[in-house]
Scaffold this motif. Structure first.
Motif, mmCIF file in Angstrom:
data_model
loop_
_atom_site.group_PDB
_atom_site.id
_atom_site.type_symbol
_atom_site.label_atom_id
_atom_site.label_comp_id
_atom_site.label_asym_id
_atom_site.label_seq_id
_atom_site.Cartn_x
_atom_site.Cartn_y
_atom_site.Cartn_z
ATOM 1 N N LEU A 145 -5.835 13.557 -5.117
ATOM 2 C CA LEU A 145 -5.582 12.437 -4.885
ATOM 3 C C LEU A 145 -6.099 11.093 -6.172
ATOM 4 O O LEU A 145 -6.839 10.593 -6.219
ATOM 5 C CB LEU A 145 -5.339 11.973 -3.920
ATOM 6 N N ARG A 146 -4.872 11.128 -6.608
ATOM 7 C CA ARG A 146 -4.210 10.193 -7.747
ATOM 8 C C ARG A 146 -3.929 8.868 -7.507
ATOM 9 O O ARG A 146 -3.324 8.733 -7.714
ATOM 10 C CB ARG A 146 -4.040 10.820 -9.077
ATOM 11 N N PRO A 147 -4.721 7.685 -6.825
ATOM 12 C CA PRO A 147 -3.994 6.715 -6.484
ATOM 13 C C PRO A 147 -3.775 5.862 -7.901
ATOM 14 O O PRO A 147 -4.361 6.088 -8.041
ATOM 15 C CB PRO A 147 -4.218 6.794 -5.051
ATOM 16 N N ASP A 201 7.171 12.351 -2.833
ATOM 17 C CA ASP A 201 5.992 13.577 -1.861
ATOM 18 C C ASP A 201 4.656 12.087 -2.591
ATOM 19 O O ASP A 201 4.025 12.048 -1.909
ATOM 20 C CB ASP A 201 5.448 14.562 -2.752
ATOM 21 N N THR A 202 5.110 10.866 -3.249
ATOM 22 C CA THR A 202 3.787 10.724 -3.622
ATOM 23 C C THR A 202 3.808 8.915 -3.369
ATOM 24 O O THR A 202 3.308 8.007 -3.845
ATOM 25 C CB THR A 202 4.163 10.414 -5.322
ATOM 26 N N THR A 203 5.267 9.150 -2.431
ATOM 27 C CA THR A 203 5.892 7.273 -2.708
ATOM 28 C C THR A 203 5.232 7.149 -1.093
ATOM 29 O O THR A 203 6.029 7.974 0.347
ATOM 30 C CB THR A 203 7.724 6.872 -2.586
ATOM 31 N N THR A 204 4.565 6.005 -1.173
ATOM 32 C CA THR A 204 3.611 6.106 0.733
ATOM 33 C C THR A 204 4.961 4.092 0.904
ATOM 34 O O THR A 204 5.322 3.550 0.150
ATOM 35 C CB THR A 204 2.601 5.721 0.327
ATOM 36 N N PRO A 205 4.457 4.271 2.164
ATOM 37 C CA PRO A 205 5.044 3.428 2.725
ATOM 38 C C PRO A 205 5.133 1.716 2.795
ATOM 39 O O PRO A 205 5.753 0.813 2.944
ATOM 40 C CB PRO A 205 5.313 3.277 4.397
ATOM 41 N N THR A 206 3.841 1.546 2.837
ATOM 42 C CA THR A 206 3.393 0.269 2.958
ATOM 43 C C THR A 206 3.728 -0.583 2.001
ATOM 44 O O THR A 206 3.069 -0.407 0.560
ATOM 45 C CB THR A 206 2.248 -0.057 3.465
ATOM 46 N N TRP A 223 3.280 -1.268 -12.074
ATOM 47 C CA TRP A 223 1.936 0.173 -11.927
ATOM 48 C C TRP A 223 2.417 0.345 -10.632
ATOM 49 O O TRP A 223 2.908 -0.839 -9.556
ATOM 50 C CB TRP A 223 0.269 -1.341 -12.183
ATOM 51 N N PRO A 224 1.799 1.278 -10.146
ATOM 52 C CA PRO A 224 2.303 2.004 -8.621
ATOM 53 C C PRO A 224 1.100 0.920 -8.008
ATOM 54 O O PRO A 224 -0.283 1.205 -8.480
ATOM 55 C CB PRO A 224 1.377 3.114 -8.716
ATOM 56 N N ILE A 232 -2.249 14.997 -7.769
ATOM 57 C CA ILE A 232 -1.227 14.313 -6.334
ATOM 58 C C ILE A 232 -1.253 13.754 -6.584
ATOM 59 O O ILE A 232 -2.214 11.815 -6.456
ATOM 60 C CB ILE A 232 -1.163 14.740 -4.946
ATOM 61 N N GLY A 233 0.308 12.552 -6.735
ATOM 62 C CA GLY A 233 -0.126 10.941 -7.191
ATOM 63 C C GLY A 233 -0.001 10.082 -5.621
ATOM 64 O O GLY A 233 0.762 10.813 -5.002
ATOM 65 N N VAL A 234 -0.773 9.108 -5.399
ATOM 66 C CA VAL A 234 -0.233 8.185 -4.596
ATOM 67 C C VAL A 234 0.306 7.119 -5.091
ATOM 68 O O VAL A 234 -0.617 6.183 -4.913
ATOM 69 C CB VAL A 234 -1.188 8.308 -3.345
ATOM 70 N N HIS A 235 1.648 6.920 -4.882
ATOM 71 C CA HIS A 235 2.436 5.734 -5.700
ATOM 72 C C HIS A 235 2.840 4.248 -4.363
ATOM 73 O O HIS A 235 3.201 3.081 -5.493
ATOM 74 C CB HIS A 235 3.297 5.975 -6.727
#
Length: 301
Positions: A140-142, A272-277, A172-173, A199-202
Motif C-alpha cells: 500500500l502506497r499512501p 480504487d485508490t480514492t478513500t472517503p475521509t 498532494w494526496p 496500490i495507491g491510497v490517495h
C-alpha cells in the motif's frame, strides 16, 4: 490460522487489528509492552510480548499464520535505512519458512524512487523483499497522512499558522490513517487474490498546503495561514525542537525529495485508490479538538 500485525500500537496497526477482530478473525500482535495492547488482548488478540527484531519471537508469532501486515516504524536510529531493510528481509524469510502466503506491506507514495528520499528511502527495497519471498503481496502506497497536521496544533492554537517546506501551491494526496487500515483489512480479509500489487491510497482529493490551511480555518472558525519555509528554516526549527541531527537530516532529505517531485505518486488516482475521509471531516473529529485542548491547557496555565 492467524493474521499477524507487527505494529499494533501504531494508528494504522491498532485500527487494523480492531477491524479484523470485529470481522471474527484470529489476530496475533507483537508489542514490546503487552500493557499497550491490553484492549486488543481483551477482545481476543493473541499477544507476543517483545520486539519484531527478535528472530525467535517473530518465528513464534508467524507459526501457523496465514498472513502478515508489516509496517516499518518511523526513523529512530541513524542506520534507519539498513535497519528497516534488514527487519523486512528477516520478516519475509520467516513468513516464507512458516508457510504464510500473503502479506500486506505499508509502503509509501514515492516508494518507486528508492534511496535519497528520507524515511521513504527503504520502502522500495522492503516491498521487493516480501515479493521475493511470498506469492501474494500487496504494498500500500499512501499519500501524506492528515495526522501530520497534529504536529502543528500548538502553532495553530497560539498563532493560527502552519509552517512547512512543501511548495504552497502544489497539490498532494492527503489521506487519513483509518482509511489506510480499512484498505489493509479489505486485502487481508479477501483470500482470493494472488500475485504482487502496488496500490495507491490517495484520500478523497489532492490538496495544496494553502488549500488545506483554508479548510482547517473554515472548520476551526478562525484564520489559519500556511507559511512556506525554506529547507534551512526547517532545519533550524527541527533542531530547535531538540531533534537529533540524524533525524533532522532524514526529515529534510524527504522534504527536498518532495520539493523536487521525487515523491510524487507513481500510481494514478482512480476510484480504487480514492478513500472517503475528507480533510474537513478529519479536522472536525480529530484536529480541531486537539487544537482546543491546547488552547484550554494554555488558558489554565
Amino acid at each position: 490460522m492467524s493474521i499477524v500485525i507487527n505494529t499494533p500500537t501504531s494508528n494504522i496497526g491498532r485500527a487494523l487489528a480492531t477491524r479484523l477482530l470485529d470481522a471474527g478473525e484470529s489476530v496475533t500482535v507483537m508489542s514490546r509492552d503487552k500493557k499497550k495492547v491490553d484492549e486488543l488482548h481483551r477482545r481476543g488478540a493473541h499477544v507476543i510480548e517483545g520486539s519484531f527484531e527478535d528472530p525467535a519471537l517473530l518465528a513464534e508469532a508467524l507459526e501457523g499464520a496465514e498472513a502478515l501486515f508489516w509496517l516499518t516504524p518511523p526513523p529512530a536510529r541513524p542506520d534507519y535505512y539498513d535497519w528497516a531493510v534488514k527487519c523486512a528481509k528477516q520478516a519475509a524469510a520467516t513468513a516464507k519458512k512458516a508457510r504464510a502466503r500473503r502479506a500486506v506491506v505499508l509502503s509509501s507514495a514515492g516508494a518507486h524512487t528508492g534511496p535519497g528520499t528520507g524515511a521513504v528511502g527503504p520502502a522500495r527495497e522492503i516491498e521487493s523483499e516480501f515479493e521475493a519471498a511470498l506469492p501474494a503481496v500487496v504494498s500500500l502506497r499512501p499519500g501524506i497522512f492528515m495526522e501530520n497536521f497534529l504536529l502543528s496544533t500548538e502553532l495553530i492554537a497560539k498563532a493560527g499558522q502552519i509552517f512547512t517546506p512543501l511548495p504552497a501551491g502544489k497539490r498532494w494526496p492527503l489521506v487519513a490513517t483509518p482509511d489506510i487500515a480499512v484498505k489493509a483489512a479489505c486485502w487481508l480479509l479477501d483470500r482470493s487474490w494472488t500475485g504482487h500489487h502496488r496500490i495507491g491510497v490517495h484520500g478523497p482529493k489532492d490538496l495544496s498546503t494553502d488549500e488545506a490551511a483554508a479548510i482547517i480555518s473554515s472548520v476551526l472558525g478562525k484564520p489559519v495561514q500556511n507559511i512556506e519555509t525554506t529547507i534551512d528554516q526547517a532545519r533550524g526549527a527541527l533542531s530547535g525542537m531538540g531533534m537529533p541531527d540524524f533525524l533532522v537530516e532524514i526529515i529534510l532529505e524527504m522534504y527536498v525529495a518532495f520539493r523536487e517531485g521525487r515523491l510524487d505518486q507513481a500510481e494514478p488516482r482512480s476510484p480504487d485508490t480514492t478513500t472517503p475521509t475528507t480533510l474537513a471531516e478529519f479536522a472536525r473529529t480529530t484536529l480541531v479538538p486537539a487544537i482546543h485542548n491546547v488552547s484550554f491547557a494554555a488558558a489554565r496555565s
